[in-house]
Design a protein around this motif. Sequence first.
Motif, PDB file in Angstrom:
ATOM      1  N   ILE A 150       0.957  -1.211  -0.020  1.00 50.36           N
ATOM      2  CA  ILE A 150       0.091   0.116   0.042  1.00 50.36           C
ATOM      3  C   ILE A 150       1.035   1.220  -0.028  1.00 50.36           C
ATOM      4  O   ILE A 150       0.455   2.320  -0.525  1.00 50.36           O
ATOM      5  N   VAL A 151       1.999   1.188   0.650  1.00 51.82           N
ATOM      6  CA  VAL A 151       3.063   2.397   0.869  1.00 51.82           C
ATOM      7  C   VAL A 151       3.542   2.623  -0.678  1.00 51.82           C
ATOM      8  O   VAL A 151       3.510   3.766  -1.100  1.00 51.82           O
ATOM      9  N   PHE A 152       4.100   1.735  -1.480  1.00 54.66           N
ATOM     10  CA  PHE A 152       4.442   1.914  -2.685  1.00 54.66           C
ATOM     11  C   PHE A 152       3.357   2.220  -3.604  1.00 54.66           C
ATOM     12  O   PHE A 152       3.651   3.160  -4.554  1.00 54.66           O
ATOM     13  N   SER A 153       2.173   1.802  -3.639  1.00 52.00           N
ATOM     14  CA  SER A 153       1.193   2.270  -4.363  1.00 52.00           C
ATOM     15  C   SER A 153       0.768   3.653  -4.257  1.00 52.00           C
ATOM     16  O   SER A 153       0.370   4.298  -5.036  1.00 52.00           O
ATOM     17  N   ARG A 154       0.783   3.975  -2.720  1.00 52.73           N
ATOM     18  CA  ARG A 154       0.569   5.671  -2.457  1.00 52.73           C
ATOM     19  C   ARG A 154       1.790   6.462  -3.166  1.00 52.73           C
ATOM     20  O   ARG A 154       1.435   7.726  -3.593  1.00 52.73           O
ATOM     21  N   LEU A 155       2.855   5.861  -3.309  1.00 54.24           N
ATOM     22  CA  LEU A 155       4.103   6.755  -3.527  1.00 54.24           C
ATOM     23  C   LEU A 155       3.914   6.998  -5.422  1.00 54.24           C
ATOM     24  O   LEU A 155       4.687   7.757  -5.888  1.00 54.24           O
ATOM     25  N   ILE A 156       2.981   6.150  -6.088  1.00 56.33           N
ATOM     26  CA  ILE A 156       2.816   6.553  -7.388  1.00 56.33           C
ATOM     27  C   ILE A 156       1.637   7.315  -7.541  1.00 56.33           C
ATOM     28  O   ILE A 156       1.297   7.514  -8.819  1.00 56.33           O
ATOM     29  N   THR A 157       0.867   7.537  -6.606  1.00 58.96           N
ATOM     30  CA  THR A 157      -0.368   8.194  -6.636  1.00 58.96           C
ATOM     31  C   THR A 157      -0.221   9.792  -6.466  1.00 58.96           C
ATOM     32  O   THR A 157       0.292  10.523  -5.471  1.00 58.96           O
ATOM     33  N   ASN A 158      -0.266  10.558  -7.765  1.00 54.88           N
ATOM     34  CA  ASN A 158      -0.007  11.991  -7.567  1.00 54.88           C
ATOM     35  C   ASN A 158      -0.972  12.873  -6.995  1.00 54.88           C
ATOM     36  O   ASN A 158      -0.991  14.102  -6.672  1.00 54.88           O
ATOM     37  N   LYS A 159      -2.268  12.397  -7.266  1.00 52.25           N
ATOM     38  CA  LYS A 159      -3.450  13.204  -6.726  1.00 52.25           C
ATOM     39  C   LYS A 159      -4.453  12.260  -5.754  1.00 52.25           C
ATOM     40  O   LYS A 159      -4.964  11.406  -6.058  1.00 52.25           O
ATOM     41  N   GLU A 160      -4.520  12.986  -4.518  1.00 52.91           N
ATOM     42  CA  GLU A 160      -5.336  12.333  -3.390  1.00 52.91           C
ATOM     43  C   GLU A 160      -6.610  13.161  -3.356  1.00 52.91           C
ATOM     44  O   GLU A 160      -7.694  12.146  -2.767  1.00 52.91           O
ATOM     45  N   SER A 161      -6.701  14.299  -3.562  1.00 56.05           N
ATOM     46  CA  SER A 161      -7.693  14.836  -3.299  1.00 56.05           C
ATOM     47  C   SER A 161      -7.699  16.539  -4.235  1.00 56.05           C
ATOM     48  O   SER A 161      -6.722  16.702  -4.850  1.00 56.05           O
ATOM     49  N   LYS A 162      -8.728  17.078  -4.244  1.00 59.17           N
ATOM     50  CA  LYS A 162      -8.797  18.379  -5.063  1.00 59.17           C
ATOM     51  C   LYS A 162      -7.572  19.458  -4.487  1.00 59.17           C
ATOM     52  O   LYS A 162      -6.871  19.928  -5.235  1.00 59.17           O
ATOM     53  N   THR A 163      -7.338  19.328  -3.154  1.00 57.25           N
ATOM     54  CA  THR A 163      -6.451  20.250  -2.697  1.00 57.25           C
ATOM     55  C   THR A 163      -5.000  19.608  -2.445  1.00 57.25           C
ATOM     56  O   THR A 163      -4.020  20.480  -2.192  1.00 57.25           O
ATOM     57  N   GLU A 164      -5.103  18.270  -2.360  1.00 58.20           N
ATOM     58  CA  GLU A 164      -3.785  17.450  -2.083  1.00 58.20           C
ATOM     59  C   GLU A 164      -3.486  16.767  -3.460  1.00 58.20           C
ATOM     60  O   GLU A 164      -3.768  15.586  -3.427  1.00 58.20           O
ATOM     61  N   TRP A 165      -2.526  17.435  -4.125  1.00 54.45           N
ATOM     62  CA  TRP A 165      -2.182  16.703  -5.368  1.00 54.45           C
ATOM     63  C   TRP A 165      -0.857  17.336  -5.672  1.00 54.45           C
ATOM     64  O   TRP A 165      -0.254  18.276  -5.316  1.00 54.45           O
ATOM     65  N   MET A 166       0.046  16.758  -6.712  1.00 50.46           N
ATOM     66  CA  MET A 166       1.301  16.958  -6.915  1.00 50.46           C
ATOM     67  C   MET A 166       1.447  16.733  -8.399  1.00 50.46           C
ATOM     68  O   MET A 166       0.675  15.867  -9.124  1.00 50.46           O
ATOM     69  N   THR A 167       1.810  17.740  -9.235  1.00 47.79           N
ATOM     70  CA  THR A 167       2.123  17.600 -10.684  1.00 47.79           C
ATOM     71  C   THR A 167       2.742  16.390 -11.059  1.00 47.79           C
ATOM     72  O   THR A 167       3.772  15.933 -10.552  1.00 47.79           O
ATOM     73  N   LYS A 168       2.650  15.922 -12.293  1.00 44.99           N
ATOM     74  CA  LYS A 168       3.373  14.666 -12.433  1.00 44.99           C
ATOM     75  C   LYS A 168       4.812  14.924 -13.105  1.00 44.99           C
ATOM     76  O   LYS A 168       5.735  14.127 -12.808  1.00 44.99           O
ATOM     77  N   SER A 191       2.721   2.973 -14.595  1.00 50.62           N
ATOM     78  CA  SER A 191       2.721   4.367 -14.208  1.00 50.62           C
ATOM     79  C   SER A 191       4.153   5.036 -14.055  1.00 50.62           C
ATOM     80  O   SER A 191       4.491   6.129 -14.371  1.00 50.62           O
ATOM     81  N   VAL A 192       5.179   4.022 -13.342  1.00 51.12           N
ATOM     82  CA  VAL A 192       6.464   4.631 -13.210  1.00 51.12           C
ATOM     83  C   VAL A 192       7.102   4.717 -14.416  1.00 51.12           C
ATOM     84  O   VAL A 192       7.709   5.816 -14.539  1.00 51.12           O
ATOM     85  N   PHE A 193       7.118   4.030 -15.424  1.00 51.03           N
ATOM     86  CA  PHE A 193       7.983   4.032 -16.491  1.00 51.03           C
ATOM     87  C   PHE A 193       7.162   5.171 -17.432  1.00 51.03           C
ATOM     88  O   PHE A 193       8.013   5.845 -18.356  1.00 51.03           O
ATOM     89  N   THR A 194       5.903   5.389 -17.298  1.00 48.68           N
ATOM     90  CA  THR A 194       5.240   6.561 -17.968  1.00 48.68           C
ATOM     91  C   THR A 194       5.716   7.918 -17.385  1.00 48.68           C
ATOM     92  O   THR A 194       5.932   9.050 -18.157  1.00 48.68           O
ATOM     93  N   LEU A 195       5.806   7.836 -16.048  1.00 52.46           N
ATOM     94  CA  LEU A 195       6.324   9.299 -15.293  1.00 52.46           C
ATOM     95  C   LEU A 195       7.605   9.542 -15.693  1.00 52.46           C
ATOM     96  O   LEU A 195       7.937  10.810 -16.175  1.00 52.46           O
ATOM     97  N   GLN A 196       8.466   8.456 -15.505  1.00 54.14           N
ATOM     98  CA  GLN A 196      10.045   8.774 -15.925  1.00 54.14           C
ATOM     99  C   GLN A 196      10.668   7.927 -16.707  1.00 54.14           C
ATOM    100  O   GLN A 196      10.918   6.706 -16.630  1.00 54.14           O
ATOM    101  N   PRO A 197      10.419   8.230 -18.097  1.00 53.98           N
ATOM    102  CA  PRO A 197      11.203   7.342 -19.083  1.00 53.98           C
ATOM    103  C   PRO A 197      12.600   7.078 -18.789  1.00 53.98           C
ATOM    104  O   PRO A 197      12.978   6.094 -19.552  1.00 53.98           O
ATOM    105  N   GLN A 198      13.466   7.800 -18.004  1.00 52.66           N
ATOM    106  CA  GLN A 198      14.743   7.587 -17.898  1.00 52.66           C
ATOM    107  C   GLN A 198      14.862   5.997 -17.212  1.00 52.66           C
ATOM    108  O   GLN A 198      15.947   5.747 -17.310  1.00 52.66           O
ATOM    109  N   TYR A 199      13.856   5.444 -16.622  1.00 51.94           N
ATOM    110  CA  TYR A 199      14.033   4.386 -16.069  1.00 51.94           C
ATOM    111  C   TYR A 199      14.266   3.291 -17.210  1.00 51.94           C
ATOM    112  O   TYR A 199      15.095   2.167 -16.643  1.00 51.94           O
TER     113      TYR A 199
END
Length: 752
Positions: free
Chosen positions: A134-152, A191-199
Amino acid sequence: MSDKKVNFVNPDCLPVEHVTLTVDNAGVVRQIPALDPYWVEDRLLIVYEKPPLDSVMVFGAVDTWRASMTLYLDNLKWLLSLEHHRFWSVVIYHPKCMDALVSFLQESNPPYMPPYENTEVQTLYGDIRKYIFIVFSRLITNKESKTEWMTKEHMSALIYNKFVFTIPILWDLCLEYGVDNKQHMSRLMASVFTLQPQYETDAKTALAFVTEAFKYIILQVNKDYDSDEPPNLPETFNGFSEIHRPGNSKHNDKLTFNILQDLIIHLLDTAMTLRLFLEVYPKSVKVFRETNFVNSIVQMYEYGIPMLYTKLKEVGDRRSTGYPAAERHIAMARGELVDMFREVLAHYKNAIFSGQDNVSLYVEQYLSAMMDALSERLFMRDYNACYPVHEDIEMLRQAYPEIDTVKTDFILQAIYSNLYDEYSTNQDAMTNGHYGSSSDSDSDSDSDSELESEVENTDNKIPDHLKQESLITEVRDILPHLGDGFILKCLEHYGFDSAKVINRIFEDNLDLCLKDIDPSLPIIPEDPLDKQFLETGVARLNVFDGDEFDVMVRDDVDLSRIHDGKKKSKYADLKDVLADKSEVRNMGDFYSKYSLVCDDSMYSDEYDDSYDAMATPAPVSDNTDMRRPFVTPRALRGRQDGDYEESSEESSEEEEEAQQPSSSSRNRMDFCVNPEEVRARREAAWQARRGKGHRPPPTPKSTDVTGKPKGQGQEKEVLNNRDRKEKHKSSRANHNRRSGAQWKRSQGMMPS
């Protein structure tokens, strides 16, 4: 002491990296970013430890482990309960957070190991495993609510630069959760490889490291520790010169059972991890293809797996408890290597059957992967036993009828020749060098030695002349541009294995000693004089040595072609040669088949064949017959005056033709005149009559006023045409409008 219990306020719904929170610390108001070390709490985050083994159980060890891991589980729950900005601040800035998370992936129980026997231990382990996921799944979630989110964009830079996700972490996640959480792991990896192609670049580097690890395992199991000689490996295996032993190991250390177990576990762990990685993220096949990792799989299977069985028998003890487990792990590693190659081919087949774009490209990549795997016979034999290749190729032919039949036929032929080879018939499918499973070690060693001697005799057997020609023909049918001599050199170099030769030529991967040979080299037969010199040591230097009459090297000399003394010629002079008609008479039998030759007695110049085509026989000549007398045909008699008359026009034509020399002399004895010649003469006469008194039309004058391009000068005729046009332009077109307007005004047609 600072008050860190500040509510997260983001009325403008900005990304968390742009949010600044107001903190009141003892009357001092500060503006602190939402992602900052300020939000990290001073909490002890411990690492995960393996549960104690039952074999070395110490009193109270399980209770101690449970107490420690309960605290570890509470830390995970606490981490998940944090707000979005506090969660990311702890992950990024806490010095022990990522170590605590990664420690579970490193020390967890892999799928190839049995579960823990203690129920309480297994239950606690399952809870920890769940919350880690669950922790690692949350680490790839950029948006948890309208006010709590992060740009990709910011998230991709954060997880890559702060080493939140790395290729080892991703592979450990695949090994731990890829078996029972395949669907969720597929979304996580995508999600990981889409967010960061450097992988993808990091994955190539990781696969290069795995290739070196495979080579090191092969080196360890093939090395003779009693000698300083390099391992006896084929020339096709490259890269051993780049591998160095660890610095803390001695050169004369022998392979022990514990070291062998470590090598087996490392191979199994790596093979299963890569297989699950391909399964949950099929797009990684592109990385495997670019690094040419299929060759590493095939080489590991060919030169590593059989020697692992051999070394296990040498250093292992069948009565020990670790021997069956090691043997089982080798078998599992074999299956994982085969399944890994299967996943590579499955990606291409799914793309072909789904009708994606560039179907021809996927078909070529599928065939290329199969051709790479054909380089070693052992791997392809076991793969075909598990997954029949002919079924896949048949489905590909139905889905893509334009498939290259030459390559598919070559692949099937190579597999079938491998299946029915003498080497493969002595073993069962999926043997991999592990001959027999009897408990009697003596019988096993005897059978091993017998099979090894049979294989050695088969490989060293030189084919006879007919088999050699058949092998050359087999290669030339697929590669007709090569010379027989070049093909023979390649067959001799690769042990008369035609499939291997064809594969190497297709891949342009011939050894250096063969690349310098002319591909169009023919077969140069052996000189018998060289053989005689090697046998007798006598060198004969004569211009006639080795010819068809040399009795020193030939036993079948044609004596009928040898004449002693002066031989009398058949003809004395040219007159006798021309007078000899024997050859002409001999040709009569040949032409008589076509009814073109008959005897002189049957031929008569006076024979009348006028009635031969009629059903009734020709009338017999009789002097008493009162019918009209016999008339000589007109074609056979000379021309006489008064025989026929022609019109005046035809006579004039003949006179003109007589006056003009004819291009081709016509034979007066012809039965009829050639109609083409008649038409040609009449046409010439008509043209001649038409030209009498007729004046040809005058040549039209040139009205060209354009002339040549500017700067090249103009002809006089062009200049005259320009002057003429300028002079007479008022008499036509739209010129002289002033006089026309005056005339209209005079007539009252328009107001003045």
